[in-house]
Design an enzyme around this catalytic site. Sequence first.
Site, PDB file in Angstrom:
ATOM      1  N   TYR A 112       6.013  60.155  57.118  1.00  0.00           N
ATOM      2  CA  TYR A 112       7.148  59.630  57.874  1.00  0.00           C
ATOM      3  C   TYR A 112       6.777  59.527  59.356  1.00  0.00           C
ATOM      4  O   TYR A 112       5.825  60.162  59.817  1.00  0.00           O
ATOM      5  CB  TYR A 112       8.364  60.532  57.713  1.00  0.00           C
ATOM      6  N   SER A 113       7.564  58.761  60.105  1.00  0.00           N
ATOM      7  CA  SER A 113       7.209  58.588  61.516  1.00  0.00           C
ATOM      8  C   SER A 113       7.266  59.914  62.264  1.00  0.00           C
ATOM      9  O   SER A 113       6.503  60.122  63.206  1.00  0.00           O
ATOM     10  CB  SER A 113       8.106  57.542  62.182  1.00  0.00           C
ATOM     11  N   GLU A 114       8.161  60.820  61.870  1.00  0.00           N
ATOM     12  CA  GLU A 114       8.144  62.183  62.429  1.00  0.00           C
ATOM     13  C   GLU A 114       8.635  63.207  61.416  1.00  0.00           C
ATOM     14  O   GLU A 114       9.433  62.890  60.525  1.00  0.00           O
ATOM     15  CB  GLU A 114       9.009  62.302  63.691  1.00  0.00           C
ATOM     16  N   THR A 115       8.148  64.422  61.607  1.00  0.00           N
ATOM     17  CA  THR A 115       8.638  65.598  60.887  1.00  0.00           C
ATOM     18  C   THR A 115       8.966  66.658  61.926  1.00  0.00           C
ATOM     19  O   THR A 115       8.203  66.868  62.874  1.00  0.00           O
ATOM     20  CB  THR A 115       7.585  66.119  59.900  1.00  0.00           C
ATOM     21  N   HIS A 143      15.627  60.522  65.717  1.00  0.00           N
ATOM     22  CA  HIS A 143      16.087  60.468  64.326  1.00  0.00           C
ATOM     23  C   HIS A 143      15.804  61.774  63.597  1.00  0.00           C
ATOM     24  O   HIS A 143      16.606  62.209  62.769  1.00  0.00           O
ATOM     25  CB  HIS A 143      15.468  59.273  63.598  1.00  0.00           C
TER      26      HIS A 143
END
Length: 286
Positions: free
Chosen positions: A46-49, A79
């Site tokens: 994912y784009s961030e965790t 997000h």
Amino acid sequence: MNTDCDVLRYTAFTTDPAGGNPAGVVLDARTLDDEQMLAIASRLGYSETAFLTPAPGGGQRSYTVRYFSPKAEVPFCGHATVATAVALGEIHGPGDYLFATQAGEVPVTVDRGADGTPRATLTSVEPHITDVAPDDLAEALAALGWPAADLDPAFPPRIAYAGNRHLVLAAATRARLVDLSYDFARLEALMHRLDLTTVQLVWRASEFVFHARDPFPVGGVVEDPATGAAAAAFGAYARALGLVPSKAVLTLHQGEDMGRPGELTVTLREGDPRVRVSGAAVRIPG
């Protein structure tokens, strides 16, 4: 290297698990080091965790939060903050939370919308806006493949900050925004040089409604489906340049062109330089 831990999966700025921007959430990262967190984020893709630990000296609802893209740590992520807050709200109940991030303290409030869907509202750190050098703007447009004539002259290019730095460019037409095919390596190199997290591409649909897209090559992601940090930066930008009133509620639609539609609400308050970004989040099954 042991990276076994409980990773929750949520998607933010949507009520549909197939929409919005997915984020990983690790509610207890006390046993993980930087290398392990990056490996988990990379594996998840994912784009961030987001990775949480109890904030030193903080109360029950105070956390230190770190954010990793598949390629690097980032100071702040909107997000993933919304996703994390909703995850905490489902465990501890609605109310106020405080996240200590590398960008500063970010208060978050969790409540439920009229349909009962959990929502979170983050309050950004104090934003600021800076000019972009003509040569850097020209390089950004060249990497995007956008002629300068395709920009909306009412929206001067600027670098906006509300936790991360974002280059704001406004398309003159919806068709220009839809047609996004850029030079990944070239844009990534420029973004590293300017310390940018995303390029915030927008098109104004009406007075308070915008469409947005966010290339994110520095994170190893072609495009971010819904970008809360960039939305906060854009709200600050639009207010600073007098493009919207100092007190306003903006709606940003993002992800439609990727097949993952999301909706971000940006609230500007009179006398408060900070920007509030709100959205729903739901658990991704499986």
